[in-house]
Design an enzyme around this catalytic site. Structure first.
Site, PDB file in Angstrom:
ATOM      1  N   CYS A 318       0.808  -1.229   0.000  1.00  0.00           N
ATOM      2  CA  CYS A 318       0.000   0.000   0.000  1.00  0.00           C
ATOM      3  C   CYS A 318       0.842   1.282   0.000  1.00  0.00           C
ATOM      4  CB  CYS A 318      -0.988   0.027   1.147  1.00  0.00           C
ATOM      5  SG  CYS A 318      -1.191  -1.485   2.055  1.00  0.00           S
ATOM      6  N   ARG A 347       6.540 -11.173   5.733  1.00  0.00           N
ATOM      7  CA  ARG A 347       5.949 -11.033   7.075  1.00  0.00           C
ATOM      8  C   ARG A 347       6.592 -12.031   8.012  1.00  0.00           C
ATOM      9  NH1 ARG A 347      -0.472 -10.048   5.560  1.00  0.00           N
ATOM     10  NH2 ARG A 347      -0.009  -8.327   4.140  1.00  0.00           N
ATOM     11  N   GLN A 365       1.454 -11.139  -3.397  1.00  0.00           N
ATOM     12  CA  GLN A 365       0.028 -10.782  -3.368  1.00  0.00           C
ATOM     13  C   GLN A 365      -0.503 -10.441  -4.748  1.00  0.00           C
ATOM     14  OE1 GLN A 365      -1.862  -8.047  -0.690  1.00  0.00           O
ATOM     15  NE2 GLN A 365      -0.265  -8.268   0.851  1.00  0.00           N
ATOM     16  N   ASP A 367      -2.410  -7.998  -5.570  1.00  0.00           N
ATOM     17  CA  ASP A 367      -2.845  -6.824  -4.825  1.00  0.00           C
ATOM     18  C   ASP A 367      -3.336  -5.704  -5.740  1.00  0.00           C
ATOM     19  OD1 ASP A 367      -3.282  -5.291  -2.626  1.00  0.00           O
ATOM     20  OD2 ASP A 367      -1.173  -4.889  -2.170  1.00  0.00           O
ATOM     21  N   HIS A 369      -4.804  -1.356  -5.177  1.00  0.00           N
ATOM     22  CA  HIS A 369      -5.358  -0.281  -4.366  1.00  0.00           C
ATOM     23  C   HIS A 369      -6.209   0.586  -5.268  1.00  0.00           C
ATOM     24  CE1 HIS A 369      -2.067  -1.813  -1.907  1.00  0.00           C
ATOM     25  NE2 HIS A 369      -2.925  -1.581  -0.937  1.00  0.00           N
ATOM     26  N   LYS A 452     -12.671  -4.882   6.990  1.00  0.00           N
ATOM     27  CA  LYS A 452     -12.498  -5.647   5.742  1.00  0.00           C
ATOM     28  C   LYS A 452     -13.672  -6.574   5.495  1.00  0.00           C
ATOM     29  CE  LYS A 452      -8.833  -8.056   7.492  1.00  0.00           C
ATOM     30  NZ  LYS A 452      -7.838  -9.093   7.296  1.00  0.00           N
ATOM     31  N   HIS A 498      -8.399  -1.484  -0.461  1.00  0.00           N
ATOM     32  CA  HIS A 498      -7.301  -2.438  -0.661  1.00  0.00           C
ATOM     33  C   HIS A 498      -7.985  -3.754  -1.024  1.00  0.00           C
ATOM     34  CE1 HIS A 498      -4.424  -0.277   2.263  1.00  0.00           C
ATOM     35  NE2 HIS A 498      -5.591   0.315   2.449  1.00  0.00           N
TER      36      HIS A 498
HETATM   37  C1  TSB Z   1      -5.009  -6.343   0.052  1.00  0.00           C
HETATM   38  N1  TSB Z   1      -2.760  -4.157   2.178  1.00  0.00           N
HETATM   39  C2  TSB Z   1      -3.670  -5.228   1.911  1.00  0.00           C
HETATM   40  C3  TSB Z   1      -3.771  -5.483   0.408  1.00  0.00           C
HETATM   41  O1  TSB Z   1      -3.878  -4.249  -0.282  1.00  0.00           O
HETATM   42  C4  TSB Z   1      -3.168  -6.477   2.634  1.00  0.00           C
HETATM   43  O2  TSB Z   1      -1.976  -6.709   2.709  1.00  0.00           O
HETATM   44  N2  TSB Z   1      -4.096  -7.286   3.135  1.00  0.00           N
HETATM   45  S1  TSB Z   1      -3.822  -8.641   3.915  1.00  0.00           S
HETATM   46  O3  TSB Z   1      -2.900  -8.429   4.975  1.00  0.00           O
HETATM   47  O4  TSB Z   1      -5.100  -9.166   4.296  1.00  0.00           O
HETATM   48  O5  TSB Z   1      -3.165  -9.645   2.924  1.00  0.00           O
HETATM   49  C5  TSB Z   1      -3.782  -9.921   1.698  1.00  0.00           C
HETATM   50  C6  TSB Z   1      -3.981 -11.407   1.497  1.00  0.00           C
HETATM   51  O6  TSB Z   1      -2.735 -12.071   1.564  1.00  0.00           O
HETATM   52  C7  TSB Z   1      -4.815 -12.094   2.561  1.00  0.00           C
HETATM   53  O7  TSB Z   1      -6.170 -11.961   2.283  1.00  0.00           O
HETATM   54  C8  TSB Z   1      -4.361 -13.530   2.457  1.00  0.00           C
HETATM   55  O8  TSB Z   1      -5.078 -14.210   1.453  1.00  0.00           O
HETATM   56  C9  TSB Z   1      -2.920 -13.407   2.005  1.00  0.00           C
HETATM   57  N3  TSB Z   1      -1.937 -13.647   3.087  1.00  0.00           N
HETATM   58  C10 TSB Z   1      -1.758 -12.897   4.194  1.00  0.00           C
HETATM   59  N4  TSB Z   1      -0.751 -13.383   4.942  1.00  0.00           N
HETATM   60  C11 TSB Z   1      -0.275 -14.465   4.280  1.00  0.00           C
HETATM   61  C12 TSB Z   1       0.773 -15.398   4.536  1.00  0.00           C
HETATM   62  N5  TSB Z   1       1.541 -15.309   5.611  1.00  0.00           N
HETATM   63  N6  TSB Z   1       0.988 -16.408   3.652  1.00  0.00           N
HETATM   64  C13 TSB Z   1       0.226 -16.504   2.546  1.00  0.00           C
HETATM   65  N7  TSB Z   1      -0.760 -15.652   2.259  1.00  0.00           N
HETATM   66  C14 TSB Z   1      -1.016 -14.642   3.106  1.00  0.00           C
HETATM   67 ZN    ZN Z   2      -3.008  -2.553   0.856  1.00  0.00          ZN
END
Ligand code: TSB
Ligand code: ZN
Length: 624
Positions: A318, A347, A365, A367, A369, A452, A498
């Site tokens: 983001c 992460r 992701q 992803d 925005h 969300k 997002h």
């Molecule tokens: C959607 N900033 C937002 C983005 O713009 C975001 O990061 N959202 S999130 O934290 O929910 O992550 C997006 C998606 O990543 C989640 O819905 C999930 O499907 C996936 N995700 C999150 N953490 C992990 C992980 N550790 N391993 C695999 N997939 C993951």
């Molecule tokens: Zn985001």
């Protein structure tokens, strides 16, 4: 829950619940049912008194058998859990393996046959301390019981007595239909400074059929686990030398990745998304500006010091996208602006939580925005929901639930602005209600910047995880001072959505492998066709011709010309879940045709190559 609810819940796959005048629907699963705000209704083991008692007695029975086999065994606690029981046991230096379980089971059967009654007796705390004086674990338990006047209950069966509140079955004979499932290490009192005890898991039922059904379910789950499929089909690997939660995609896995990328980017482009590429790390200042530093630091890898600056691997995309938006001046007519990226993020997931491709520490992701005007939030949100539904239809997913994820009580986890949160949560709830979406609400599941809509799925081994997500955010536009010029020439703040449709490519791959048990649809299969010449001396040339014709159409073919029997090669093609196996023999060669077998079918069909190619391209085009 009342008996009525339990009966109802058992009958229905979906559970309905009226909360604040809204009807909530929730997929009902066999063991637990999460309603709202963390209320869990447990059926089966927890609600069924008899099963509860039975499993508890079976834990004692197992302990007795262990004591017979390992006379130095000392017992900590043996509770009934959601699916059976376990017992934590100190066996001195002995570490149990699964190979030790049959002997314990055998001894348990012997005890059952002997058929002793299970007898309860009550003693004073003082007597209990005396009785168990050589057992530090029991002394620990007894010492923590209230006061001197407490009566303590013990249960005895034959030569075995255990401290226990009960209740128990009347005789060990009742525990006939049991199975020991696995062993693991467990620190005493869950503290890693303490001794590691041996934890044995088991399960007991009232009849053989229930036991067999349960074991079959476990077996199915094991075979459906994406970690097993991913290994068998050479999709991904992990190596501790690389690190925990850092899977590596093998050639087969990378094909899936590329196909998914093509697929989703194509869909997004059609509806007005523009894709960008930004670096997977950024200056700490960027994350201080966004608020990640205050609210998300614990989930991030530690800082890298470079020259006079500090950098971090990014956990989300983001902040980069906010700055891309800010790079130009926008008019109200330009909105919505949709910036997409296959963003690589990092992460610091807890080491106990990482799981194959489902929960990783380095992810990609799908992803985007979306920068929208306040009056566009509803419509744009609806478009995202429709995209999610459209994608799920292509993949034939129907086992999912919508969750409205709200802020929780621990306020420091979330950006502190009650008014902003109320506004966002109410707006999102209204959008979802207007969309007539079946959803349930869950507290403490929001992002730090806003509420969300999450799509929840169940993994083979029972994890409840988020796949797609769409999030409403009033915060980051504020933090980055984003604006657009309205029709009166005034500056206005956009709202940000997002969203991730596939979630991450990693989690999505895990899910689709489990959903399809590895038999991916044709368009996504790493190898789409296996061509088998019956006899290399006669049929190889024609088989190669077929291979080339398919390859020229962009179809992924494997020519299996190994000197192995046809049956063997065909079986291997099935084991590798290849969608079509093509057999080339005399008949095919003479008539300039091919014969194929579809995965999962025993029928062999003979067609011309042109017919076959047109069938395949049609299937690929329609994501069949
Ligand atoms: C959607 N900033 C937002 C983005 O713009 C975001 O990061 N959202 S999130 O934290 O929910 O992550 C997006 C998606 O990543 C989640 O819905 C999930 O499907 C996936 N995700 C999150 N953490 C992990 C992980 N550790 N391993 C695999 N997939 C993951
Ligand atoms: Zn985001």
């Amino acid at each position: 829950p009342s008996e009525e609810i339990c009966t109802l819940a058992n009958k229905l796959e979906w559970k309905y619940e009226m909360i604040n005048g809204h009807l909530y629907k929730r997929l009902y699963n066999k063991f637990s049912c999460l309603l709202k705000g963390g209320v869990t209704i447990m059926v089966n083991f927890k609600e069924d008194e008899r099963l509860n008692k039975l499993n508890h007695s079976c834990a004692h029975l197992m302990a007795q058998a262990v004591k017979h086999l390992y006379s130095n065994a000392k017992f900590w606690v043996g509770p009934v859990v959601e699916s059976g029981f376990y017992y934590d046991i100190d066996l001195g230096d002995k570490t149990l393996t699964e190979e030790d379980l049959p002997a314990i089971e055998k001894e348990m059967k012997k005890i059952i046959k002997d058929g002793k009654r299970i007898v309860r007796h009550e003693i004073s705390k003082e007597e209990a301390l005396e009785m168990f004086k050589d057992d530090p674990y029991k002394i620990d338990l007894i010492s923590r019981m209230d006061d001197e006047s407490t009566t303590i209950s013990c249960y005895t069966q034959g030569d075995f007595t255990d401290l226990c509140r009960g209740p128990h079955m009347e005789t060990v004979k009742s525990c006939k239909y049991f199975k020991l499932l696995k062993v693991s290490g467990a620190y005493w009192k869950n503290d890693k400074n303490n001794k590691m005890l041996q934890r044995i898991y088991g399960v007991c039922f009232t009849n053989e059929e229930d036991l067999n059904n349960y074991l079959q379910e476990l077996e199915d789950a094991k075979n459906r686990d994406h970690r097993k499929i991913g290994k068998d089909l050479k999709i991904f690997m992990t190596n501790d030398l690389v690190g925990k939660g850092l899977p590596m995609y093998l050639p087969n896995g990378y094909i899936i990745f590329e196909e998914l990328e093509k697929y989703i980017k194509g869909k997004e482009r059609k509806i007005g998304y523009k894709h960008v590429l930004t670096p997977p790390l950024g200056n700490v200042e960027l994350y201080k500006t966004s608020g990640h530093w205050d609210h998300y630091k614990d989930d991030m890898f530690p800082v890298m010091h470079m020259d006079d600056e500090e950098y971090v691997l990014r956990p989300m995309n983001c902040p980069h996208h906010m700055l891309i938006y800010k790079n130009e001046i926008h008019s109200y007519r330009d909105l919505p602006i949709r910036i997409g990226e296959l963003g690589h993020d990092f992460r610091y997931e807890a080491s106990g939580a990482v799981c194959g491709l489902e929960r990783v520490r380095a992810m990609c992701q799908n992803d985007a925005h979306l920068f929208v005007r306040l009056d566009q939030v509803g419509e744009e949100f609806a478009k995202v929901v429709n995209l999610i539904l459209d994608v799920y239809k292509d993949f034939h997913f129907d086992n999912y639930t919508f969750r409205l994820s709200l802020r929780g009580k621990e306020k420091e986890k979330y950006f502190d602005d009650d008014e902003m949160w109320d506004k966002a949560e109410n707006m999102l709830r209204k959008v979802l209600t207007d969309l007539k979406l079946d959803f349930y609400e869950a507290e403490d599941e929001a992002a730090f910047y806003g509420p969300k809509l999450d799509v929840q799925i169940k993994s083979a081994i029972g994890h409840d995880v988020t796949l797609s997500t769409c999030q409403l955010d009033f915060l980051l536009p504020e933090r980055f001072d984003l604006s657009y010029i309205d029709e009166h020439g005034e500056k206005q703040r956009p709202v940000v959505l997002h969203r991730a449709i596939l979630g991450t490519f990693d989690r999505f791959t895990a899910f689709i492998l489990e959903e399809t048990k590895g038999a991916l649809p044709l368009w996504l299969s790493p190898t789409q066709i296996c061509v088998i010449p019956v006899n290399n001396s006669y049929h190889l040339e024609y088989a190669k011709e077929v291979e080339n014709l398919l390859k020229n159409k962009g179809i992924r073919v494997n020519l299996d010309d190994r000197e192995e029997k046809v049956g063997y090669r065909m079986r291997e093609s099935v084991i590798n879940k290849i969608p079509y196996t093509v057999i080339i023999g005399n008949k095919e060669q003479e008539s300039n045709t091919i014969s194929y077998r579809k995965h999962g079918s025993n029928e062999t069909i003979n067609v011309t190559i042109e017919e076959f190619i047109s069938k395949l391209t049609n299937e690929i085009k329609n994501y069949k």
